[in-house]
Design a protein around this motif. Sequence first.
Motif, PDB file in Angstrom:
ATOM      1  N   GLU A 251       0.829  -1.213   0.000  1.00  0.00           N
ATOM      2  CA  GLU A 251       0.000   0.000   0.000  1.00  0.00           C
ATOM      3  C   GLU A 251       0.859   1.257   0.000  1.00  0.00           C
ATOM      4  OE1 GLU A 251      -4.140  -1.576   2.096  1.00  0.00           O
ATOM      5  OE2 GLU A 251      -2.936  -0.034   3.097  1.00  0.00           O
ATOM      6  N   GLY A 259      -5.326  -2.268  -9.772  1.00  0.00           N
ATOM      7  CA  GLY A 259      -6.465  -3.173  -9.912  1.00  0.00           C
ATOM      8  C   GLY A 259      -6.161  -4.334 -10.839  1.00  0.00           C
ATOM      9  N   HIS A 294      -5.014  -5.717   4.351  1.00  0.00           N
ATOM     10  CA  HIS A 294      -5.817  -6.935   4.441  1.00  0.00           C
ATOM     11  C   HIS A 294      -5.399  -8.017   3.465  1.00  0.00           C
ATOM     12  CE1 HIS A 294      -7.946  -6.325   0.668  1.00  0.00           C
ATOM     13  NE2 HIS A 294      -7.768  -5.054   0.915  1.00  0.00           N
TER      14      HIS A 294
ATOM     15  N   HIS B 262     -11.897 -13.241  -9.424  1.00  0.00           N
ATOM     16  CA  HIS B 262     -12.184 -12.046  -8.608  1.00  0.00           C
ATOM     17  C   HIS B 262     -12.770 -12.443  -7.265  1.00  0.00           C
ATOM     18  CE1 HIS B 262     -11.267 -10.203 -12.311  1.00  0.00           C
ATOM     19  NE2 HIS B 262     -12.273 -10.791 -12.911  1.00  0.00           N
ATOM     20  N   ASN B 417     -11.905  -4.086  -9.083  1.00  0.00           N
ATOM     21  CA  ASN B 417     -10.904  -4.615  -8.153  1.00  0.00           C
ATOM     22  C   ASN B 417     -10.472  -3.546  -7.152  1.00  0.00           C
ATOM     23  OD1 ASN B 417     -10.829  -7.165  -9.221  1.00  0.00           O
ATOM     24  ND2 ASN B 417      -8.993  -6.834 -10.471  1.00  0.00           N
ATOM     25  N   MET B 418     -10.307  -2.334  -7.625  1.00  0.00           N
ATOM     26  CA  MET B 418      -9.889  -1.262  -6.718  1.00  0.00           C
ATOM     27  C   MET B 418     -10.998  -0.941  -5.710  1.00  0.00           C
ATOM     28  SD  MET B 418      -6.807  -0.773  -7.200  1.00  0.00           S
ATOM     29  CE  MET B 418      -6.499   0.666  -6.169  1.00  0.00           C
ATOM     30  N   LYS B 420     -13.205  -3.041  -4.665  1.00  0.00           N
ATOM     31  CA  LYS B 420     -13.180  -4.193  -3.769  1.00  0.00           C
ATOM     32  C   LYS B 420     -12.047  -4.046  -2.759  1.00  0.00           C
ATOM     33  CE  LYS B 420     -11.364  -8.188  -5.271  1.00  0.00           C
ATOM     34  NZ  LYS B 420     -11.178  -9.410  -6.103  1.00  0.00           N
ATOM     35  N   TYR B 421     -10.891  -3.690  -3.276  1.00  0.00           N
ATOM     36  CA  TYR B 421      -9.724  -3.534  -2.407  1.00  0.00           C
ATOM     37  C   TYR B 421      -9.984  -2.456  -1.350  1.00  0.00           C
ATOM     38  CZ  TYR B 421      -4.908  -3.492  -0.944  1.00  0.00           C
ATOM     39  OH  TYR B 421      -3.776  -3.602  -0.186  1.00  0.00           O
ATOM     40  N   LYS B 424     -12.522  -3.668   1.249  1.00  0.00           N
ATOM     41  CA  LYS B 424     -11.935  -4.660   2.144  1.00  0.00           C
ATOM     42  C   LYS B 424     -10.956  -3.998   3.116  1.00  0.00           C
ATOM     43  CE  LYS B 424     -10.858  -8.726   0.150  1.00  0.00           C
ATOM     44  NZ  LYS B 424     -10.598  -9.791  -0.868  1.00  0.00           N
ATOM     45  N   SER B 425     -10.246  -3.054   2.601  1.00  0.00           N
ATOM     46  CA  SER B 425      -9.271  -2.357   3.425  1.00  0.00           C
ATOM     47  C   SER B 425      -9.956  -1.603   4.560  1.00  0.00           C
ATOM     48  CB  SER B 425      -8.505  -1.391   2.512  1.00  0.00           C
ATOM     49  OG  SER B 425      -7.519  -0.735   3.234  1.00  0.00           O
TER      50      SER B 425
END
Lengths: 546, 546
Positions: A251, A259, A294, B262, B417-418, B420-421, B424-425
């Motif tokens: 990060e 992505g 994470h 994914h 994806n970003m 999602k990231y 989640k983060s």
Amino acid sequence: MSLSWEAIAEKAQQHRDATIALVQPPIPDITNLPLDSTPIPATILTAEEISITESEPTDLVNRLSTGALTSTTVTNAFLRRAGLAQKLVNCVTELLPSTALARAAFLDDYLKKNGKPIGPLHGLPISVKEHIGMEGLTLNAGFVAWHDRVADANAHILDILVDAGAVLYVRTTEPQTLMHLETDNNLYGVTVNPFNRNLSPGGSSGGEGALIGLRGSCLGIGSDIGGSIRSPAANNGLYGLRPTSYRLPLEGLSATMLGQDHIVPVVGPMTTSLSGIKLFMKTLIDAKPWLREHSLLPFPWRTDPQLAVLPSGNKKLKVGIMYDDGVVKPHPPITRALRSVAVKLGKVKGVEIVEWEPYKHDLAWSIISTAYFGDGGEEESAAVDASGEPWRPLSTFILKENPGVKKLSVTEIWSLNMAKYDYKSKYAKRWVESGIDVLLCPVGPGVAPAHDTSKYWGYTAQWNLLDYPGLVVPIDKVDEQLDVKDIGYEARNEKDKWNHELYDADKYRNAPISLQLVANRYQDEMLIEAGEYILEKIGAPWVKYV
Amino acid sequence: MSLSWEAIAEKAQQHRDATIALVQPPIPDITNLPLDSTPIPATILTAEEISITESEPTDLVNRLSTGALTSTTVTNAFLRRAGLAQKLVNCVTELLPSTALARAAFLDDYLKKNGKPIGPLHGLPISVKEHIGMEGLTLNAGFVAWHDRVADANAHILDILVDAGAVLYVRTTEPQTLMHLETDNNLYGVTVNPFNRNLSPGGSSGGEGALIGLRGSCLGIGSDIGGSIRSPAANNGLYGLRPTSYRLPLEGLSATMLGQDHIVPVVGPMTTSLSGIKLFMKTLIDAKPWLREHSLLPFPWRTDPQLAVLPSGNKKLKVGIMYDDGVVKPHPPITRALRSVAVKLGKVKGVEIVEWEPYKHDLAWSIISTAYFGDGGEEESAAVDASGEPWRPLSTFILKENPGVKKLSVTEIWSLNMAKYDYKSKYAKRWVESGIDVLLCPVGPGVAPAHDTSKYWGYTAQWNLLDYPGLVVPIDKVDEQLDVKDIGYEARNEKDKWNHELYDADKYRNAPISLQLVANRYQDEMLIEAGEYILEKIGAPWVKYV
């Protein structure tokens, strides 16, 4: 954009030079830059500065932690040598003398007051590739168009290292697009190899490679998605590790194609000793980075012995050796080093050697070179074009001349994933069936490349695709007498021909020769142990680089 | 395709019935199927068969390993009860009496000859969801069009279980597309809940759920990408674990959208005891499945205590409780169970309870429901349409009425994806900052759903998105007196309204009430320990299901 790209580049370089000018005592300019820069520091720096900067990280940390050395002294020595390295090989984007010396003074004070170090890296200066964010500083990732991007916080990895006692004092160069195995961009120009300026230090972490090669740093952070830690480690006589993915924090790094998770980048250490690699890995993983990030795996850094070698030879280290990946035959220095190591290892009771038969490394490259750029390279291209800066030759090579680059549909991405899965599965099967612990192989198709000639990534990208950890270790240097060209060689394909024709022993004079050790996924700890064992047994490196 | 879908389905059912007819003594047909099937086995099977099939897996393995029970006896008992379960709740695609009894005989013989068990599952019959490949048998994954697909080898997970001594004797139903939280397809019809045939056993591993709920199996394998282990475990009064990803083998499972990485599916156990869950996990991970399946993580199953709870209360288990995800309020039985557990846990010295504030679970669903089907659902739809079979209502719901389903470009996938990231983060940050060890929460917005009404996946899919392990534990049963509808409730949104309107205590009569315990990634071992600790302290389950 109001400024031309040339004006932006000039400003960036002026800023860099201004930060170097702050270092005391001032670093003289070097006229008549020599082919080999490595002897120069001894002619300019003090004996104490030379001694400090040529110490390896754990040795420095030991002395810093007891107060035998102050962080202020050590930091200033590295600032001086890094500034000098910039003048010699153009590897720095900026020095951070004020904040670094303030931090060093704080740490010296802390040790005095508390009678103990602040953490496992107490007072140790660490160098950092530019695209790893530092609060309030640029985050251009090698693109002119991104010249005014600024990090709003430190990257996660830096927070941990700073908490552990590190001093951040220098930031280093990287190539346009970050996707070269060399280091040149239009903001800061071309970084050259300390051992031979006609050669590249490699890339993309080539600023780190050249800086540490010249001992302007003893420990730095690179990143690797296709060879970007291992290439510059190899080309500058260093130790470098591309760890298995999802162990170290990512990060806060800047890059295009965020992505894109088909091939994930990793960060890793580049340094002057294997103990430096262990210090770096253990410090980061002991900090439990998964609690903040994470995606990281919550598995500790193993310190109990992972390698079951017995001096009796009853339990051996099984080493595969790959001389050639079947696509591009390495240049003579690499082949000589592999053969010499094999001969020496062959005499070691605790080692069994088997020759490794590569499995379709050309297919691996076709998969990974497509997986990198599923958008057809649009984001990378747009980031270059946004400022009007010229395309660097290796940007053109990887994005415009690379037949793998295709704009894919989601269904095609899934098919590519299945092809990737199938390839990895077959490779893993061979690996496990062979019973090898580690594979000894080239880091590239030759030693440090002449500028703009790094067009074969196979020897490193192979292990990114498989996500196997790769450790680079220094072995030797080019010897024009021994490393003669095989003029009768008949190339197997166009890439092989290109690589063969590049070679001429004289061109690569003085270049370090390094090799790569590879292990199965998440065997990072065992891999380093195997590296220690092998280097000790064969007495490598066989030359002194600095 | 030469046959109509109806003719194909009839053939599939005839094959299934023919395999059941081979079981000796024959299993009588059941006329006048009762609402609650659970009392029936005791009226048909022998006392020994009842005793065996109502034993939990570790108890059986202990007796099988010493020869106190023969695998032949145990296998036949389970064949009998599974055949009966099929006649009651339609949960089986085929029995495997010949191969299972031959295998059992081999194992009995092995024990006699060698004086020791063949492995940790010596002689234990295990049930398997149909899309987990078995050599030479169908692999239709719930699609009529795939009726003639046959596995050319056992799935990796089955190889390990068989090596460990398991006996494969029954294959179980799954829904069309595998993407329902119920279990109905056009090959085998609708699987119903053993406790109340007007309800679904849940899904997609609902054949397993219903079969184990009726004790036609004591340990089965499900798979879960949005709740497919946990929903049927919960709805049938079972223990079920969705482990963190990349710990258990996935090779050899059949499904559409291969290469979609994914949101990755996992396999996991459904069983009648927590010790059964541990036995399953430890057996599989001790076999080092990563040596064969390269994507798996080479980390052992931890058997040293992971939970640091002291009887003194000096070191407590911190339990978060989430009563409601902020999107869809659970039905009264779920809320009552959560409250009752909280009251009991509140009196335990070693436990600290905090209320968990959910973070944007609606956003999580919008991300995951898009990430499942990046091709716009084309592959799933094509697999349904290929045979001309009708769309099941929940297939229409998840693929055609789901606003998340969009055909994405690669760039859009990267953006997703970003997103999602980022989600989640943020969630992980809250989790770590809260200091909770486990979260106690619903498994669904209610108990077992009435048929074709499972339209809210949020309570399970949330943890697939985050990739947190989820353990289902049985607590209680619906009580019409206590679980009355809150008729004054004002719904917050359309989904909440739909769910609220579904409820009527009488409709859910006799349904098991289960809860979910969730832990951070790769804390699977700790999660199970926490489950053991909590259930012991609160004395749950509070009813006897079978």
